[in-house]
Design a protein around this motif. Structure first.
Motif, PDB file in Angstrom:
ATOM      1  N   ALA A  33       0.914  -1.272   0.109  1.00  0.00           N
ATOM      2  CA  ALA A  33      -0.080  -0.053  -0.054  1.00  0.00           C
ATOM      3  C   ALA A  33       0.958   1.315  -0.284  1.00  0.00           C
ATOM      4  O   ALA A  33       0.250   2.435   0.135  1.00  0.00           O
ATOM      5  CB  ALA A  33      -0.949  -0.011   1.345  1.00  0.00           C
ATOM      6  N   ARG A  34       2.250   1.138  -0.078  1.00  0.00           N
ATOM      7  CA  ARG A  34       3.060   2.291  -0.080  1.00  0.00           C
ATOM      8  C   ARG A  34       2.846   3.091   1.189  1.00  0.00           C
ATOM      9  O   ARG A  34       2.674   4.449   1.270  1.00  0.00           O
ATOM     10  CB  ARG A  34       3.256   3.046  -1.226  1.00  0.00           C
ATOM     11  CG  ARG A  34       3.256   2.196  -2.653  1.00  0.00           C
ATOM     12  CD  ARG A  34       3.417   3.014  -3.727  1.00  0.00           C
ATOM     13  NE  ARG A  34       2.300   4.192  -3.866  1.00  0.00           N
ATOM     14  CZ  ARG A  34       1.335   4.164  -4.470  1.00  0.00           C
ATOM     15  NH1 ARG A  34       0.986   2.756  -5.050  1.00  0.00           N
ATOM     16  NH2 ARG A  34       0.361   4.998  -4.640  1.00  0.00           N
ATOM     17  N   ALA A  35       2.573   2.378   2.130  1.00  0.00           N
ATOM     18  CA  ALA A  35       2.518   2.974   3.723  1.00  0.00           C
ATOM     19  C   ALA A  35       3.520   4.124   4.150  1.00  0.00           C
ATOM     20  O   ALA A  35       3.354   4.877   4.812  1.00  0.00           O
ATOM     21  CB  ALA A  35       2.142   1.960   4.698  1.00  0.00           C
ATOM     22  N   MET A  36       4.824   3.600   3.786  1.00  0.00           N
ATOM     23  CA  MET A  36       6.069   4.340   4.300  1.00  0.00           C
ATOM     24  C   MET A  36       6.019   5.754   4.166  1.00  0.00           C
ATOM     25  O   MET A  36       6.415   6.484   4.870  1.00  0.00           O
ATOM     26  CB  MET A  36       7.263   3.643   3.965  1.00  0.00           C
ATOM     27  CG  MET A  36       7.565   2.283   4.618  1.00  0.00           C
ATOM     28  SD  MET A  36       9.192   1.481   4.355  1.00  0.00           S
ATOM     29  CE  MET A  36       9.994   2.437   5.748  1.00  0.00           C
ATOM     30  N   GLU A  37       5.892   6.208   2.726  1.00  0.00           N
ATOM     31  CA  GLU A  37       5.914   7.340   2.522  1.00  0.00           C
ATOM     32  C   GLU A  37       4.655   8.318   3.005  1.00  0.00           C
ATOM     33  O   GLU A  37       4.773   9.395   3.578  1.00  0.00           O
ATOM     34  CB  GLU A  37       5.675   7.741   1.064  1.00  0.00           C
ATOM     35  CG  GLU A  37       4.388   6.960   0.315  1.00  0.00           C
ATOM     36  CD  GLU A  37       4.366   7.122  -1.105  1.00  0.00           C
ATOM     37  OE1 GLU A  37       3.371   7.406  -1.897  1.00  0.00           O
ATOM     38  OE2 GLU A  37       5.417   6.568  -1.734  1.00  0.00           O
ATOM     39  N   VAL A  38       3.398   7.686   3.174  1.00  0.00           N
ATOM     40  CA  VAL A  38       2.588   8.349   3.972  1.00  0.00           C
ATOM     41  C   VAL A  38       2.775   8.539   5.581  1.00  0.00           C
ATOM     42  O   VAL A  38       2.567   9.685   6.076  1.00  0.00           O
ATOM     43  CB  VAL A  38       1.069   7.665   3.897  1.00  0.00           C
ATOM     44  CG1 VAL A  38       0.036   8.325   4.617  1.00  0.00           C
ATOM     45  CG2 VAL A  38       1.036   7.691   2.380  1.00  0.00           C
ATOM     46  N   LEU A  39       3.232   7.445   6.312  1.00  0.00           N
ATOM     47  CA  LEU A  39       3.524   7.624   7.522  1.00  0.00           C
ATOM     48  C   LEU A  39       4.927   8.641   7.655  1.00  0.00           C
ATOM     49  O   LEU A  39       4.728   9.127   8.697  1.00  0.00           O
ATOM     50  CB  LEU A  39       3.946   6.346   7.945  1.00  0.00           C
ATOM     51  CG  LEU A  39       2.704   5.242   8.083  1.00  0.00           C
ATOM     52  CD1 LEU A  39       3.448   3.772   8.392  1.00  0.00           C
ATOM     53  CD2 LEU A  39       1.805   5.661   9.130  1.00  0.00           C
ATOM     54  N   LYS A  40       5.996   8.719   6.753  1.00  0.00           N
ATOM     55  CA  LYS A  40       7.085   9.554   6.999  1.00  0.00           C
ATOM     56  C   LYS A  40       6.239  10.999   6.869  1.00  0.00           C
ATOM     57  O   LYS A  40       6.759  11.966   7.686  1.00  0.00           O
ATOM     58  CB  LYS A  40       7.761   9.275   5.644  1.00  0.00           C
ATOM     59  CG  LYS A  40       8.670   8.435   5.641  1.00  0.00           C
ATOM     60  CD  LYS A  40       9.642   8.362   4.598  1.00  0.00           C
ATOM     61  CE  LYS A  40      10.526   7.147   4.705  1.00  0.00           C
ATOM     62  NZ  LYS A  40      11.541   7.224   3.435  1.00  0.00           N
ATOM     63  N   GLU A  41       5.317  11.372   5.995  1.00  0.00           N
ATOM     64  CA  GLU A  41       4.740  12.631   6.088  1.00  0.00           C
ATOM     65  C   GLU A  41       4.062  12.902   7.395  1.00  0.00           C
ATOM     66  O   GLU A  41       3.962  14.167   7.888  1.00  0.00           O
ATOM     67  CB  GLU A  41       3.649  12.779   5.120  1.00  0.00           C
ATOM     68  CG  GLU A  41       2.995  13.945   4.829  1.00  0.00           C
ATOM     69  CD  GLU A  41       1.946  14.218   3.557  1.00  0.00           C
ATOM     70  OE1 GLU A  41       1.328  15.403   3.344  1.00  0.00           O
ATOM     71  OE2 GLU A  41       1.875  13.164   2.972  1.00  0.00           O
ATOM     72  N   VAL A  42       3.191  11.880   8.069  1.00  0.00           N
ATOM     73  CA  VAL A  42       2.514  12.004   9.233  1.00  0.00           C
ATOM     74  C   VAL A  42       3.633  12.269  10.386  1.00  0.00           C
ATOM     75  O   VAL A  42       3.319  13.131  11.225  1.00  0.00           O
ATOM     76  CB  VAL A  42       1.572  10.755   9.544  1.00  0.00           C
ATOM     77  CG1 VAL A  42       1.044  10.864  11.203  1.00  0.00           C
ATOM     78  CG2 VAL A  42       0.777  10.697   8.382  1.00  0.00           C
ATOM     79  N   ALA A  43       4.596  11.563  10.153  1.00  0.00           N
ATOM     80  CA  ALA A  43       5.618  11.609  11.242  1.00  0.00           C
ATOM     81  C   ALA A  43       6.372  13.034  11.418  1.00  0.00           C
ATOM     82  O   ALA A  43       6.864  13.509  12.428  1.00  0.00           O
ATOM     83  CB  ALA A  43       6.543  10.555  11.217  1.00  0.00           C
ATOM     84  N   GLU A  44       6.730  13.649  10.116  1.00  0.00           N
ATOM     85  CA  GLU A  44       7.445  14.562   9.868  1.00  0.00           C
ATOM     86  C   GLU A  44       6.640  16.067   9.699  1.00  0.00           C
ATOM     87  O   GLU A  44       7.116  17.105   9.872  1.00  0.00           O
ATOM     88  CB  GLU A  44       8.325  14.365   8.698  1.00  0.00           C
ATOM     89  CG  GLU A  44       9.485  13.249   9.155  1.00  0.00           C
ATOM     90  CD  GLU A  44      10.321  12.951   7.799  1.00  0.00           C
ATOM     91  OE1 GLU A  44       9.948  13.738   6.768  1.00  0.00           O
ATOM     92  OE2 GLU A  44      11.041  12.184   7.733  1.00  0.00           O
ATOM     93  N   VAL A  45       5.504  16.020   9.025  1.00  0.00           N
ATOM     94  CA  VAL A  45       4.749  17.122   8.841  1.00  0.00           C
ATOM     95  C   VAL A  45       3.343  17.583   9.512  1.00  0.00           C
ATOM     96  O   VAL A  45       2.921  18.399  10.090  1.00  0.00           O
ATOM     97  CB  VAL A  45       4.850  17.250   7.212  1.00  0.00           C
ATOM     98  CG1 VAL A  45       4.189  18.678   6.752  1.00  0.00           C
ATOM     99  CG2 VAL A  45       5.955  17.302   6.490  1.00  0.00           C
ATOM    100  N   THR A  46       2.335  16.442   9.072  1.00  0.00           N
ATOM    101  CA  THR A  46       0.943  16.838   9.076  1.00  0.00           C
ATOM    102  C   THR A  46       0.419  16.309  10.447  1.00  0.00           C
ATOM    103  O   THR A  46      -0.504  16.492  10.743  1.00  0.00           O
ATOM    104  CB  THR A  46       0.324  15.901   7.797  1.00  0.00           C
ATOM    105  OG1 THR A  46       0.566  14.655   7.976  1.00  0.00           O
ATOM    106  CG2 THR A  46       0.926  16.651   6.759  1.00  0.00           C
ATOM    107  N   GLY A  47       1.143  15.170  11.201  1.00  0.00           N
ATOM    108  CA  GLY A  47       0.495  14.426  12.353  1.00  0.00           C
ATOM    109  C   GLY A  47       0.597  15.602  13.309  1.00  0.00           C
ATOM    110  O   GLY A  47       1.293  16.314  13.719  1.00  0.00           O
ATOM    111  N   THR A  48      -0.291  15.027  14.312  1.00  0.00           N
ATOM    112  CA  THR A  48      -0.291  15.460  15.915  1.00  0.00           C
ATOM    113  C   THR A  48       0.765  14.986  16.417  1.00  0.00           C
ATOM    114  O   THR A  48       1.422  13.802  15.888  1.00  0.00           O
ATOM    115  CB  THR A  48      -1.646  15.525  16.545  1.00  0.00           C
ATOM    116  OG1 THR A  48      -1.973  13.968  16.802  1.00  0.00           O
ATOM    117  CG2 THR A  48      -2.789  15.958  15.736  1.00  0.00           C
TER     118      THR A  48
END
Length: 539
Positions: free
Chosen positions: A469-484
């Protein structure tokens, strides 16, 4: 035990010698012991009031037409019995662990003697006859006043005028997930949506002053009228009684505690089952009011209301269904009620209510399911009902997405839930929602990350599905930019797990501390007395 003729049943004092010999060397947990036989249960069943007994013990009580009084002062409802597979499995595991022989089926005659002894102990003693008194005793009795002063505590209430409907609004209060880290508001309230701090009653509620609760004391004149109306065969009076109870319990905590007694709950249970719409609506609304107080929740479940609430949720009017869902949510907040509500069959009707046309019914049904799935046995039951695909489709469509994600987080805690969610392509679903920013709020996105985190627990399948599902790129964005902050922390842990050099490097120890505590988080009462501090008005 006094001259009032009321005795508490202490079955431990009447054990039969044969049953005593069957007791294991290692003392078992209290929940494995039948309250009637006092022995380890062989065939445990749950009754309508929520307690668990040996099946044969219930049969003996029914055969002898005996309703025991338990140590907590309640009387169990034997009208419905359901096998308690969760307790039976726990007993079997305990027996294997302690090398204790699994308890055999109890002997009918032994149980019969125990029950008869309890019946004899509960019978009031005969009054002493006058000729048996010695002269000295007579002289002593002369010093006792004929009418000693007795102080009874009860609610001094005034019934409000009769009305046909009540106004209410919606509550926007939320609960902060505790801890040292910054809190994220859970997207739901801690009370049913039929309570609102902004609503103003169209009925003037008389203040109730209570000096203390004494369930065995006499009823006041107003309470006697209320109970008499509720017990009346006239539908008009039943309606008046239900509305009066609803008024009295709307705003006063003291009234809710004082009126939650067997004398009020017994006729109220009949009104909840009424076929007359106005009677049923006001009866269920009154029950919601009573259930607000923490000390009332277990008493209500053990009084046998859950099956009636389930029936109301299935076939009542729209307003009745709203109150029934609210009542089940309120009762599910107490840990002692969670398993009983699930065993009594509330899970499937609550799932069906998620599709209700009423927003309140959907809201409170989702909250009830969230709290019920904090218990392992309810998680497994819900998974076996095949609800995972339905819940995932609701998340995709945006229907109650945030609340449904919380339920899925709880289901992912158990192996059966993780397997079902992975089979239903939950990883691809959650990653897709995060990638396309289709979630409506930060808290919903955080819950989506939390669901992925729960699925990643000791799962080789998750690694493969997440890479697909190519989750790593999405999770990187959450971890570095968009996530609480919470979402970033969980995303980082998932990434660390996926980057591990070998499968054996991830022992899951960090997961255990979070997942085994009962899902994403456990919402607790806040404020004094275990209740929310928000100034809410009952419905």
């Amino acid at each position: 035990m006094g001259g009032n003729g009321k005795h508490r049943w202490r079955i431990s004092f009447h054990r039969n010698s044969k049953l005593e010999q069957q007791q294991p060397k290692h003392p078992p947990p209290n929940e494995f012991i039948c309250p009637i036989s006092g022995s380890l249960m062989s065939d445990p069943v749950v009754v309508a009031s929520g307690q668990t007994f040996e099946r044969l013990s219930i049969q003996v009580c029914n055969d002898l037409s005996f309703s025991p009084t338990l140590p907590d002062g309640t009387r169990p409802d034997f009208s419905t019995i359901i096998p308690n597979l969760n307790i039976r499995t726990s007993i079997q595991n305990w027996c294997r662990k302690t090398k204790t022989v699994h308890p055999p089926a109890p002997d009918y005659s032994s149980l019969e003697r125990i029950v008869k002894d309890a019946m004899a102990a509960a019978a009031p003693p005969p009054p002493p006859s006058e000729p048996d008194l010695r002269v000295s005793e007579k002289e002593l009795l002369k010093a006792v006043p004929d009418n000693p002063p007795v102080i009874f505590s009860h609610a001094a209430t005034e019934l409000g005028p009769r009305v046909n409907h009540f106004n209410s609004g919606s509550s926007e209060e939320s609960v902060v997930i505790g801890g040292a880290s910054p809190g994220t508001p859970l997207p739901f309230t801690v009370r049913p949506t039929c309570f609102s701090s902004s609503s103003v009653s169209s009925v003037e509620i008389t203040e109730v002053e209570i000096q203390g609760q004494n369930p065995s004391g006499p009823l006041s004149e107003e309470e006697e009228k209320l109970v008499a109306k509720m017990k009346s065969n006239e539908v008009f009076e039943q309606e008046e009684g239900a509305i009066s109870l609803r008024n009295l319990t709307r705003s006063s905590e003291e009234a809710r505690v004082s009126l939650c007694t067997h004398r009020v709950l017994s006729p109220l249970r009949s009104l909840v089952a009424s076929r007359y719409g106005v009677v049923q609506v006001n009866a269920v609304a009154s029950l919601v009011n009573l259930s607000l107080e923490r000390q009332n929740k277990v008493r209500i479940v053990r009084s046998g209301f859950v099956p009636y609430l389930i029936d109301a949720l299935k076939g009542g009017s729209s307003e009745t269904q709203e109150h029934a869902a609210g009542a089940l949510f309120s009762l599910a907040l107490d840990d002692d009620n969670k398993m009983a509500i699930g065993v009594l069959g509330a899970l499937q009707p609550l799932m069906h209510a998620l599709r209700s046309e009423s927003e309140r019914t959907r809201h409170d049904s989702a909250l009830a399911l969230y709290h019920l799935t904090l218990v392992q046995s309810n998680r497994v039951k819900l998974v076996k009902l095949g609800v995972v695909s339905t819940l995932l489709s609701m998340v995709k469509s945006g229907t109650l997405a945030s609340r449904v994600l919380l339920i899925l987080c709880n289901l992912a805690v158990c192996m059966e839930g993780r397997t079902a969610m992975l089979d239903a392509d939950a990883v691809e679903c959650f990653v897709g929602l995060l990638r396309e920013n289709e979630l409506d709020s930060e808290s919903t996105r955080e819950n989506c990350v939390a669901a992925l985190y729960a699925l990643s627990h000791r799962s080789l399948r998750f690694k493969g599905l997440a890479r697909e599902a190519r989750a790593m790129e999405v999770l990187k964005e959450v971890a570095e930019v968009t996530g609480t902050e919470r979402a970033r922390e969980k995303a980082k842990r998932i990434l660390q797990m996926m980057r591990a050099a070998g499968d054996g490097d991830d022992d899951g120890s960090e997961h255990d501390g979070v997942l085994e505590s009962g899902g994403l988080t456990r919402m607790r009462y806040r404020g004094s007395g275990g209740r929310n501090n928000a100034n809410t008005t009952t419905f």
